[in-house]
Design an enzyme around this catalytic site. Structure first.
Site, short mmCIF file in Angstrom:
data_model
loop_
_atom_site.label_atom_id
_atom_site.label_comp_id
_atom_site.label_asym_id
_atom_site.label_seq_id
_atom_site.Cartn_x
_atom_site.Cartn_y
_atom_site.Cartn_z
N GLN A 79 7.27 -0.28 5.57
CA GLN A 79 6.28 -0.36 4.52
C GLN A 79 4.95 -0.85 5.07
OE1 GLN A 79 7.58 -3.20 1.64
NE2 GLN A 79 8.33 -4.66 3.15
N VAL A 80 3.89 -0.60 4.32
CA VAL A 80 2.53 -1.00 4.70
C VAL A 80 1.97 -1.85 3.56
CG1 VAL A 80 0.25 -0.22 5.42
CG2 VAL A 80 2.27 1.15 5.97
N LEU B 89 0.82 -1.21 0.00
CA LEU B 89 0.00 0.00 0.00
C LEU B 89 0.85 1.26 0.00
CD1 LEU B 89 -2.75 -1.01 2.58
CD2 LEU B 89 -2.91 -1.04 0.09
N TYR C 3 -7.90 -0.97 7.95
CA TYR C 3 -7.63 -0.66 6.55
C TYR C 3 -8.65 0.37 6.06
CZ TYR C 3 -7.59 -1.25 1.46
OH TYR C 3 -7.55 -1.03 0.12
N ALA C 4 -8.16 1.43 5.42
CA ALA C 4 -9.02 2.48 4.85
C ALA C 4 -8.89 2.40 3.33
CB ALA C 4 -8.61 3.86 5.36
N ASP D 224 1.36 16.50 13.61
CA ASP D 224 1.43 16.50 12.14
C ASP D 224 0.03 16.31 11.56
OD1 ASP D 224 2.49 16.68 9.66
OD2 ASP D 224 3.35 14.68 9.60
N GLU E 211 4.90 3.17 1.52
CA GLU E 211 5.98 3.20 2.50
C GLU E 211 5.69 4.28 3.52
OE1 GLU E 211 9.70 1.59 -0.23
OE2 GLU E 211 9.78 3.59 0.70
N GLY E 212 5.88 3.92 4.80
CA GLY E 212 5.65 4.86 5.87
C GLY E 212 6.94 5.36 6.47
N CYS E 213 6.85 5.91 7.70
CA CYS E 213 8.04 6.48 8.34
C CYS E 213 9.04 5.41 8.74
CB CYS E 213 7.62 7.28 9.57
SG CYS E 213 6.60 8.71 9.18
#
Length: 824
Positions: free
Chosen positions: A491-492, A484, A563-564, A623, A486-488
């Protein structure tokens, strides 16, 4: 005696009448000098004529069928959108029209191999003014006269004399001003190139505005070039000033491509070639390189051409860069026809060339010998690597023999390693600051692996995390799917989790799984564990992304969250803009869903509820923005990334992130300048988030550079009211942007106010197409280097810091149609 008195009275009345009539006579004489505007080279036989009064709106529609590109020009100069002029495909809207908006407008529709143009004449007239002096508001000041003593002529406004060189395109209007004073009032005359300037010296004549000390020439041509000198004189002296006029000729024609370019070329496989296309265009050209693949026909089996766009102008690409196409490491698939396509508001031109690819015979002859060489290299390299591994193993065995205290330990050793996981997003009971609580959350133990352990992430030791029975989820019931993003911290991916919903133990539920990347570091793991522990402590709420479980044992760390399916809120709003509002050539595209005003208020209300819950849990987001808000399949708004561990002492707010956004645009002044993060700083960010919602995903402070933004925020300037927003909601935004944090509303107050507004809003209030939205261009960032406080300003003064009233809604964005029914 009586007759002489009567006669002298008549003489005095006549003299006074003549003295009063003289200025009127001069003005009437000036008006007779105004010739009819000659037809320009841009006009056609029957253009559409639109007339309006100053202050009214003018709308032009240019429907010329299916067009690849539509451009607008005024008097031959290309138009761009600003706060008063809105360009959306074939639509042109001029808000608060002024006499300077009068002129010849043209819309050009560009199609392959042909173009079409439609013309409009716009007249903004006022019965009391000719329209030439709309910017001469200080005209009365020019006639200031000192009656106490006589004086030679002098300049009353030297700033208007600073610009001596005027370079303008042909067909524009030129105005020269020489504001002067004196006693008696000086007379004015004009010279061109040292000689007296008369009406017959110029086709179409000129206008002299004595009351404004100005000379006006309309529809200038190259023959108007020269030096213009104004002479002010009375009986006590004279002064003069000279302007230089340069007229740049404009030529309305499609782009001209240099003959013979691009040229046919031939190369071998693996070679490099370049195609050059020289483009000459008065108007801004749009250039594309296209490749028609060599397959024996330009048309494929589906009836469409084998066409591929290789390069197009956009972003920061200049015309010089786009004129050259490089084809490197050529293969047989690169053979075929290459076309340089250039278009502007007038039409399209193109030239084509062929690339022929030949086999590389020398490479084929050397292939056999190179294979033997590669085999020899691999053998020698493998032997050397084996020797190195053997040497390392021998040294390791000797070292283990010397350390007898470790000889009796099993293959898996545990080293106590405490990582600084802290509750950086929680606050204590006596303070709302996020920097006061440093309570460790979890103890992580590193594990040295034996040779039999194989599932080890590169760059990160394998960790043993303490098992939490409440949140632990069986790894074998989790099926990973497509990525889905890449996050901080990693990955997702999308996944299916069987039985994770206690009410449906046998059903599979779609979830999102956060995990580390292959090159993750110890800090990345620490941050991911910190986020997981924070989500455990905060608990669950309908309007936040909730933790569902975690896989911490016998494998990599998986954090399972809701999950959205509809992605982040910013893109969700942009894809649902009304037709014609998005940055797209296809302005007739139907949005995915028809948004209503109540939908926007509901979205804002849900976000306020989510932030109210986080505030009750002493959690500071830091944020809060539309990009960090997700939307579920049932349109439930959920706040995400509230548990991220951020190093607030080492953020470089002056650097752009990889996607081009600057985080400073959502930060409160105290967070930006003093690094103080509180619940009140989140309220400021919530106000910016409201602005994003009611502009349907607009970018805050468009066109404002970072250095200018810092200055303007300190001076108390704020963004103006969006078009799809009532005065009451805009007041709520400005309350969130109070300079003093304690004067901002709490999230509880925001929830109460939004709940009241939501109950008073009907479902039939659809967004008005005429309300301007922020232009959205995914490829072109804002490039303006300065801001204006005139019509182009995106700010309005803060009533608290500037001691001014709120901006007049009648002078800002157009209100929604339903605004009259709302409390304001």
């Amino acid at each position: 005696m009586f007759s002489w008195s009567y006669l002298m009275g008549l003489v005095m009345v006549a003299t006074a009448t003549l003295s009063l009539a003289r200025p009127s006579y001069n003005i009437a004489e000036d008006t007779t000098l105004e010739p009819e505007e000659p037809p320009t080279k841009y006009q056609i036989s029957q253009p559409d004529v639109h007339s309006a009064l100053p202050g009214e709106s003018v709308e032009l529609r240019c429907l010329l069928g299916d067009a690849i590109m539509v451009t607008w020009t005024k008097d031959g100069a290309q138009l761009v959108s600003n706060n008063r002029t809105l360009l959306i495909g074939p639509y042109l809207q001029i808000r608060e029209a002024a006499p300077r908006d009068s002129g010849l407008y043209a819309c050009g529709a560009t199609r392959p191999l042909q173009s079409e143009t439609r013309y409009f004449i716009v007249n903004i007239t006022d019965g009391n003014s000719s329209g030439d002096d709309e910017d001469d508001n200080d005209g009365s000041e020019d006639f200031t006269n000192d009656n106490n003593h006589k004086r030679a002529p002098y300049w009353t406004n030297t700033e208007k004399l600073e610009k001596k060189l005027h370079a303008v395109p042909a067909a524009n209007t030129v105005k020269f001003r020489c504001p002067a004073g004196g006693n008696p009032l000086p007379s004015m005359r004009w010279l061109k190139n040292g000689k007296e300037f008369k009406q017959e010296h110029r086709i179409g004549g000129f206008k002299v505005r004595s009351q404004h000390w100005s000379l006006i020439m309309e529809s200038v041509v190259p023959s108007d070039k020269g030096n213009y000198t104004c002479i002010m004189e009375n009986e006590y002296g004279s002064i003069n000033h000279t302007y230089h006029l340069d007229v740049v000729e404009r030529s309305p024609h499609p782009p001209i491509l240099q003959a013979g370019l691009p040229a046919n070329t031939t190369t071998k496989v693996g070679g490099d070639r370049e195609f050059v296309c020289k483009v000459y265009s008065d108007a801004q050209p749009h250039i594309q390189w296209r490749h028609i693949e060599l397959n024996g026909s330009k048309i494929g089996p589906d009836g469409n051409p084998y066409l591929k766009v290789l390069k197009a102008a956009g972003g920061n690409t200049t015309v010089k860069e786009i004129e050259v196409l490089y084809v490197r490491n050529v293969s047989f698939e690169d053979a075929g026809e290459y076309t340089c396509l250039a278009g502007n508001s007038i039409g399209i031109s193109y030239h084509s060339a062929w690339l022929t690819v030949l086999p590389d015979e020398e490479r084929q002859l050397d292939s056999s010998s190179s294979e033997y060489t590669e085999i020899a290299i691999y053998c020698v390299g493998g032997f050397l690597i084996a020797c190195m591994i053997g040497t390392i193993m021998m040294c390791h065995m000797k070292g283990r023999g010397k350390k007898s205290d470790f000889s009796s330990q099993p293959a898996v050793h545990k080293l106590s390693k405490r990582l600084p996981l802290r509750r950086q997003v929680t606050v204590s009971a006596d303070s709302s600051s996020s920097m006061n609580s440093n309570t460790p959350l979890v103890r992580i133990t590193t594990r040295l692996l034996s040779n039999t352990d194989t599932h080890l992430l590169a760059g990160v030791s394998e960790y043993e995390l303490p098992e939490d029975p409440k949140w632990e989820y069986p790894r074998d019931k989790l099926t990973l799917g497509k990525p889905l993003g890449e996050g901080c911290f990693g990955q997702v991916v999308m996944a299916e989790a069987v039985g994770i919903d206690k009410d449906r133990p046998k059903d599979a539920v779609t979830v999102a799984v956060k995990m580390l990347k292959d090159d993750a570091t110890e800090k990345d793991l620490s941050d991911l564990v910190s986020e997981m522990e924070m989500m455990k402590m905060i608990g669950k709420h309908k309007n936040i992304i909730n933790l569902l479980g975690a896989c911490t044992q016998d494998g990599p760390l998986y954090v399972i969250v809701e999950y959205a399916s509809k992605g982040n809120l910013r893109e969700y709003l942009r894809t649902r803009r009304p037709p014609g509002m998005e940055y797209s050539f296809d302005i007739f595209r139907i949005p995915e869903e028809q948004m209503t005003f109540k939908d926007l208020v509901s979205c804002t209300y849900q976000l306020a509820r989510g932030m109210e819950y986080l505030a009750s849990q002493k959690c500071i987001h830091r944020d809060l923005a539309a990009r960090n808000v997700l939307v579920t399949e049932t349109n439930v708004i959920k706040i995400a990334d509230f548990g991220l561990a951020r190093d607030i002492n080492n953020i470089d707010y002056y650097k752009k992130t990889t996607n081009g956004r600057l985080p400073v645009k959502w930060m409160a002044p105290e967070a930006l300048f003093d690094r103080v993060y509180t619940l009140q700083s989140d309220v400021w960010s919530f106000g910016v988030l409201m602005w994003e919602i009611f502009t349907l995903g607009g970018s805050p402070y468009p066109g404002i550079p970072v250095e200018e933004l810092f200055k303007l925020l300190k001076e108390g300037h704020r963004m103006v009211k969006p078009g799809n927003c009532t005065n009451e909601l805009y007041t709520m935004m400005t309350d969130c942007w109070r300079a003093v944090p304690s004067q901002r509303p709490t999230f509880k107050q925001l929830v109460e106010d939004l709940d009241r507004i939501l109950t008073q809003t009907t479902n039939e209030e659809y967004l008005d197409l005429n309300n301007p939205l922020e232009p959205y261009s995914p490829s072109y960032p804002d490039t303006r280097s300065s801001c204006s406080f005139g019509d182009d300003s995106v700010f309005s003064p803060d009533p608290m810091s500037m001691n001014l009233a709120f901006p007049n809604p009648n002078t800002q964005m157009a209100p929604l149609k339903h605004e009259a029914t709302q409390p304001a």
